[in-house]
Write a protein that holds these residues in place. Structure first.
Motif, PDB file in Angstrom:
ATOM      1  N   GLU A  76       0.825  -1.213   0.000  1.00 20.11           N
ATOM      2  CA  GLU A  76       0.000   0.000   0.000  1.00 20.11           C
ATOM      3  C   GLU A  76       0.864   1.270   0.000  1.00 20.11           C
ATOM      4  O   GLU A  76       0.691   2.162  -0.822  1.00 20.11           O
ATOM      5  CB  GLU A  76      -0.916  -0.016   1.224  1.00 20.11           C
ATOM      6  CG  GLU A  76      -1.942   1.069   1.274  1.00 20.11           C
ATOM      7  CD  GLU A  76      -3.162   0.748   0.440  1.00 20.11           C
ATOM      8  OE1 GLU A  76      -3.802   1.712  -0.010  1.00 20.11           O
ATOM      9  OE2 GLU A  76      -3.470  -0.427   0.237  1.00 20.11           O
ATOM     10  N   VAL A  77       1.799   1.345   0.912  1.00 22.54           N
ATOM     11  CA  VAL A  77       2.589   2.574   1.059  1.00 22.54           C
ATOM     12  C   VAL A  77       3.573   2.744  -0.099  1.00 22.54           C
ATOM     13  O   VAL A  77       3.690   3.832  -0.659  1.00 22.54           O
ATOM     14  CB  VAL A  77       3.308   2.613   2.425  1.00 22.54           C
ATOM     15  CG1 VAL A  77       4.244   3.818   2.510  1.00 22.54           C
ATOM     16  CG2 VAL A  77       2.277   2.662   3.551  1.00 22.54           C
ATOM     17  N   PHE A  78       4.268   1.674  -0.490  1.00 21.01           N
ATOM     18  CA  PHE A  78       5.179   1.805  -1.626  1.00 21.01           C
ATOM     19  C   PHE A  78       4.417   2.165  -2.899  1.00 21.01           C
ATOM     20  O   PHE A  78       4.903   2.921  -3.723  1.00 21.01           O
ATOM     21  CB  PHE A  78       6.006   0.531  -1.837  1.00 21.01           C
ATOM     22  CG  PHE A  78       7.120   0.368  -0.845  1.00 21.01           C
ATOM     23  CD1 PHE A  78       7.978   1.419  -0.543  1.00 21.01           C
ATOM     24  CD2 PHE A  78       7.324  -0.840  -0.209  1.00 21.01           C
ATOM     25  CE1 PHE A  78       9.002   1.270   0.370  1.00 21.01           C
ATOM     26  CE2 PHE A  78       8.353  -1.009   0.707  1.00 21.01           C
ATOM     27  CZ  PHE A  78       9.196   0.049   0.998  1.00 21.01           C
ATOM     28  N   GLY A  79       3.213   1.636  -3.044  1.00 22.21           N
ATOM     29  CA  GLY A  79       2.380   2.025  -4.183  1.00 22.21           C
ATOM     30  C   GLY A  79       1.988   3.490  -4.115  1.00 22.21           C
ATOM     31  O   GLY A  79       2.121   4.234  -5.090  1.00 22.21           O
ATOM     32  N   ARG A  80       1.537   3.916  -2.947  1.00 26.15           N
ATOM     33  CA  ARG A  80       1.092   5.296  -2.781  1.00 26.15           C
ATOM     34  C   ARG A  80       2.206   6.309  -3.005  1.00 26.15           C
ATOM     35  O   ARG A  80       2.001   7.320  -3.671  1.00 26.15           O
ATOM     36  CB  ARG A  80       0.505   5.481  -1.378  1.00 26.15           C
ATOM     37  CG  ARG A  80      -0.867   6.104  -1.409  1.00 26.15           C
ATOM     38  CD  ARG A  80      -1.468   6.327  -0.041  1.00 26.15           C
ATOM     39  NE  ARG A  80      -1.670   5.063   0.669  1.00 26.15           N
ATOM     40  CZ  ARG A  80      -1.304   4.853   1.932  1.00 26.15           C
ATOM     41  NH1 ARG A  80      -0.757   5.796   2.641  1.00 26.15           N
ATOM     42  NH2 ARG A  80      -1.516   3.696   2.500  1.00 26.15           N
ATOM     43  N   ILE A  81       3.390   6.059  -2.449  1.00 25.48           N
ATOM     44  CA  ILE A  81       4.452   7.071  -2.557  1.00 25.48           C
ATOM     45  C   ILE A  81       5.069   7.134  -3.955  1.00 25.48           C
ATOM     46  O   ILE A  81       5.798   8.078  -4.258  1.00 25.48           O
ATOM     47  CB  ILE A  81       5.560   6.894  -1.492  1.00 25.48           C
ATOM     48  CG1 ILE A  81       6.349   5.609  -1.701  1.00 25.48           C
ATOM     49  CG2 ILE A  81       4.988   6.999  -0.103  1.00 25.48           C
ATOM     50  CD1 ILE A  81       7.544   5.471  -0.781  1.00 25.48           C
ATOM     51  N   THR A  82       4.747   6.144  -4.793  1.00 23.10           N
ATOM     52  CA  THR A  82       5.235   6.177  -6.176  1.00 23.10           C
ATOM     53  C   THR A  82       4.085   6.393  -7.156  1.00 23.10           C
ATOM     54  O   THR A  82       4.236   6.126  -8.347  1.00 23.10           O
ATOM     55  CB  THR A  82       5.984   4.878  -6.538  1.00 23.10           C
ATOM     56  OG1 THR A  82       5.074   3.771  -6.427  1.00 23.10           O
ATOM     57  CG2 THR A  82       7.191   4.670  -5.662  1.00 23.10           C
ATOM     58  N   ALA A  83       2.966   6.888  -6.679  1.00 22.98           N
ATOM     59  CA  ALA A  83       1.769   7.101  -7.500  1.00 22.98           C
ATOM     60  C   ALA A  83       1.395   5.820  -8.243  1.00 22.98           C
ATOM     61  O   ALA A  83       1.012   5.836  -9.409  1.00 22.98           O
ATOM     62  CB  ALA A  83       1.972   8.265  -8.470  1.00 22.98           C
ATOM     63  N   GLU A  84       1.544   4.685  -7.565  1.00 21.87           N
ATOM     64  CA  GLU A  84       1.223   3.339  -8.050  1.00 21.87           C
ATOM     65  C   GLU A  84       2.121   2.878  -9.205  1.00 21.87           C
ATOM     66  O   GLU A  84       1.889   1.816  -9.782  1.00 21.87           O
ATOM     67  CB  GLU A  84      -0.258   3.209  -8.435  1.00 21.87           C
ATOM     68  CG  GLU A  84      -1.235   3.516  -7.321  1.00 21.87           C
ATOM     69  CD  GLU A  84      -1.062   2.682  -6.053  1.00 21.87           C
ATOM     70  OE1 GLU A  84      -0.524   1.575  -6.106  1.00 21.87           O
ATOM     71  OE2 GLU A  84      -1.480   3.166  -4.989  1.00 21.87           O
ATOM     72  N   ILE A  85       3.157   3.631  -9.520  1.00 18.19           N
ATOM     73  CA  ILE A  85       4.093   3.221 -10.572  1.00 18.19           C
ATOM     74  C   ILE A  85       4.806   1.922 -10.181  1.00 18.19           C
ATOM     75  O   ILE A  85       5.049   1.057 -11.014  1.00 18.19           O
ATOM     76  CB  ILE A  85       5.109   4.347 -10.872  1.00 18.19           C
ATOM     77  CG1 ILE A  85       4.383   5.514 -11.526  1.00 18.19           C
ATOM     78  CG2 ILE A  85       6.256   3.855 -11.741  1.00 18.19           C
ATOM     79  CD1 ILE A  85       5.201   6.779 -11.635  1.00 18.19           C
ATOM     80  N   LEU A  86       5.107   1.769  -8.928  1.00 14.36           N
ATOM     81  CA  LEU A  86       5.830   0.600  -8.441  1.00 14.36           C
ATOM     82  C   LEU A  86       4.918  -0.615  -8.208  1.00 14.36           C
ATOM     83  O   LEU A  86       5.393  -1.748  -8.144  1.00 14.36           O
ATOM     84  CB  LEU A  86       6.557   0.978  -7.145  1.00 14.36           C
ATOM     85  CG  LEU A  86       7.625   0.073  -6.597  1.00 14.36           C
ATOM     86  CD1 LEU A  86       8.661  -0.279  -7.641  1.00 14.36           C
ATOM     87  CD2 LEU A  86       8.296   0.738  -5.404  1.00 14.36           C
ATOM     88  N   THR A  87       3.623  -0.395  -8.149  1.00 12.39           N
ATOM     89  CA  THR A  87       2.675  -1.456  -7.794  1.00 12.39           C
ATOM     90  C   THR A  87       2.783  -2.673  -8.697  1.00 12.39           C
ATOM     91  O   THR A  87       2.867  -3.805  -8.214  1.00 12.39           O
ATOM     92  CB  THR A  87       1.239  -0.907  -7.790  1.00 12.39           C
ATOM     93  OG1 THR A  87       1.143   0.072  -6.755  1.00 12.39           O
ATOM     94  CG2 THR A  87       0.216  -1.992  -7.546  1.00 12.39           C
ATOM     95  N   LYS A  88       2.773  -2.489 -10.000  1.00  8.96           N
ATOM     96  CA  LYS A  88       2.839  -3.621 -10.934  1.00  8.96           C
ATOM     97  C   LYS A  88       4.104  -4.440 -10.690  1.00  8.96           C
ATOM     98  O   LYS A  88       4.056  -5.677 -10.653  1.00  8.96           O
ATOM     99  CB  LYS A  88       2.798  -3.121 -12.374  1.00  8.96           C
ATOM    100  CG  LYS A  88       2.874  -4.224 -13.395  1.00  8.96           C
ATOM    101  CD  LYS A  88       2.827  -3.680 -14.811  1.00  8.96           C
ATOM    102  CE  LYS A  88       3.011  -4.804 -15.816  1.00  8.96           C
ATOM    103  NZ  LYS A  88       3.077  -4.304 -17.185  1.00  8.96           N
ATOM    104  N   ASN A  89       5.234  -3.775 -10.514  1.00  4.57           N
ATOM    105  CA  ASN A  89       6.499  -4.484 -10.284  1.00  4.57           C
ATOM    106  C   ASN A  89       6.493  -5.229  -8.955  1.00  4.57           C
ATOM    107  O   ASN A  89       7.018  -6.341  -8.864  1.00  4.57           O
ATOM    108  CB  ASN A  89       7.669  -3.510 -10.338  1.00  4.57           C
ATOM    109  CG  ASN A  89       7.840  -2.908 -11.713  1.00  4.57           C
ATOM    110  OD1 ASN A  89       7.655  -3.565 -12.720  1.00  4.57           O
ATOM    111  ND2 ASN A  89       8.189  -1.632 -11.753  1.00  4.57           N
ATOM    112  N   LEU A  90       5.930  -4.617  -7.928  1.00  8.98           N
ATOM    113  CA  LEU A  90       5.852  -5.279  -6.629  1.00  8.98           C
ATOM    114  C   LEU A  90       4.962  -6.520  -6.697  1.00  8.98           C
ATOM    115  O   LEU A  90       5.290  -7.561  -6.140  1.00  8.98           O
ATOM    116  CB  LEU A  90       5.347  -4.315  -5.556  1.00  8.98           C
ATOM    117  CG  LEU A  90       6.271  -3.148  -5.216  1.00  8.98           C
ATOM    118  CD1 LEU A  90       5.605  -2.235  -4.201  1.00  8.98           C
ATOM    119  CD2 LEU A  90       7.619  -3.627  -4.709  1.00  8.98           C
TER     120      LEU A  90
END
Length: 158
Positions: free
Chosen positions: A110-124
Motif C-alpha cells: 500500500e505505502v510503496f504504491g502510494r508514494i510512487t503514485a502506483e508506478i511501483l505497484t505492478k512491479n511489486l
C-alpha cells in the motif's frame, strides 16, 4: 477511523496465497516473510535505501502497535530481521501469525504504491508472484540485480 485499502493489493495477495495453497500452518509464516522481504528488496530498485528503510520502519512500528506478535521483527538499513520473531511465534496461534504478517505485507504494498503514485505497484505484484516458501530471501533475479545496480548508479550520479 478505518483506512481505505487498495483492493488491487488485497486481490493480488489473495491470488498469491492461492498460488501457494497447500502449505501447512508451520510453512505459511515463511511464505509471508519471503513475500515481505521480496517486496522490500524490489522497492530498492526504484527507491533509495534511506527511503525504503524509513518507510519500512514506519510501517513496522504501526503494525507492531496493532499486532504485538510482530514486536521482535527488526529493521535496519540492510534488511528486516526475523530471527527473534521465529522464536516468538513458536507458541502463537497460526491464524494470529498469518494475520499479522499479511497486514505487514499489505501495508508495504500500500505505502510503496502510494508514494510512487502506483508506478511501483505492478512491479511489486510481479515480484510477489515469484515468491514461494522455498524462495531464498537473498535471491535476486539476474535482471533485478542488474536493474538495481543501474538504478543506484543513475541515482548516485544525479
Amino acid at each position: 477511523m478505518a483506512r481505505q485499502r487498495n483492493e488491487l493489493h488485497i486481490k493480488q495477495v489473495e491470488i498469491w496465497k492461492k498460488k501457494n495453497s497447500g502449505l501447512s500452518d508451520k510453512e505459511l509464516p515463511q511464505l509471508y516473510i519471503n513475500g515481505i522481504l521480496a517486496v522490500r528488496r524490489r522497492s530498492l530498485i526504484t527507491l533509495s535505501k534511506v527511503t525504503v528503510t524509513a518507510v519500512v520502519e514506519r510501517i513496522l512500528i504501526e503494525c507492531q502497535e496493532r499486532f504485538p506478535i510482530l514486536s521482535e521483527i527488526k529493521n535496519d538499513s540492510e534488511d528486516l530481521h526475523f530471527n527473534k520473531f521465529y522464536d516468538q511465534i513458536m507458541d502463537s496461534k497460526p491464524n494470529d501469525v498469518q494475520e499479522a504478517l499479511q497486514e505487514l505485507l499489505l501495508e508495504l504494498l500500500e505505502v510503496f504504491g502510494r508514494i510512487t503514485a502506483e508506478i511501483l505497484t505492478k512491479n511489486l505484484h510481479q515480484e510477489l508472484m515469484t515468491v514461494t516458501n522455498q524462495t531464498s530471501p537473498k535471491d535476486l533475479e539476474p535482471q533485478a540485480a542488474l536493474s538495481l545496480g543501474l538504478a543506484r548508479k543513475n541515482r548516485d550520479q544525479k
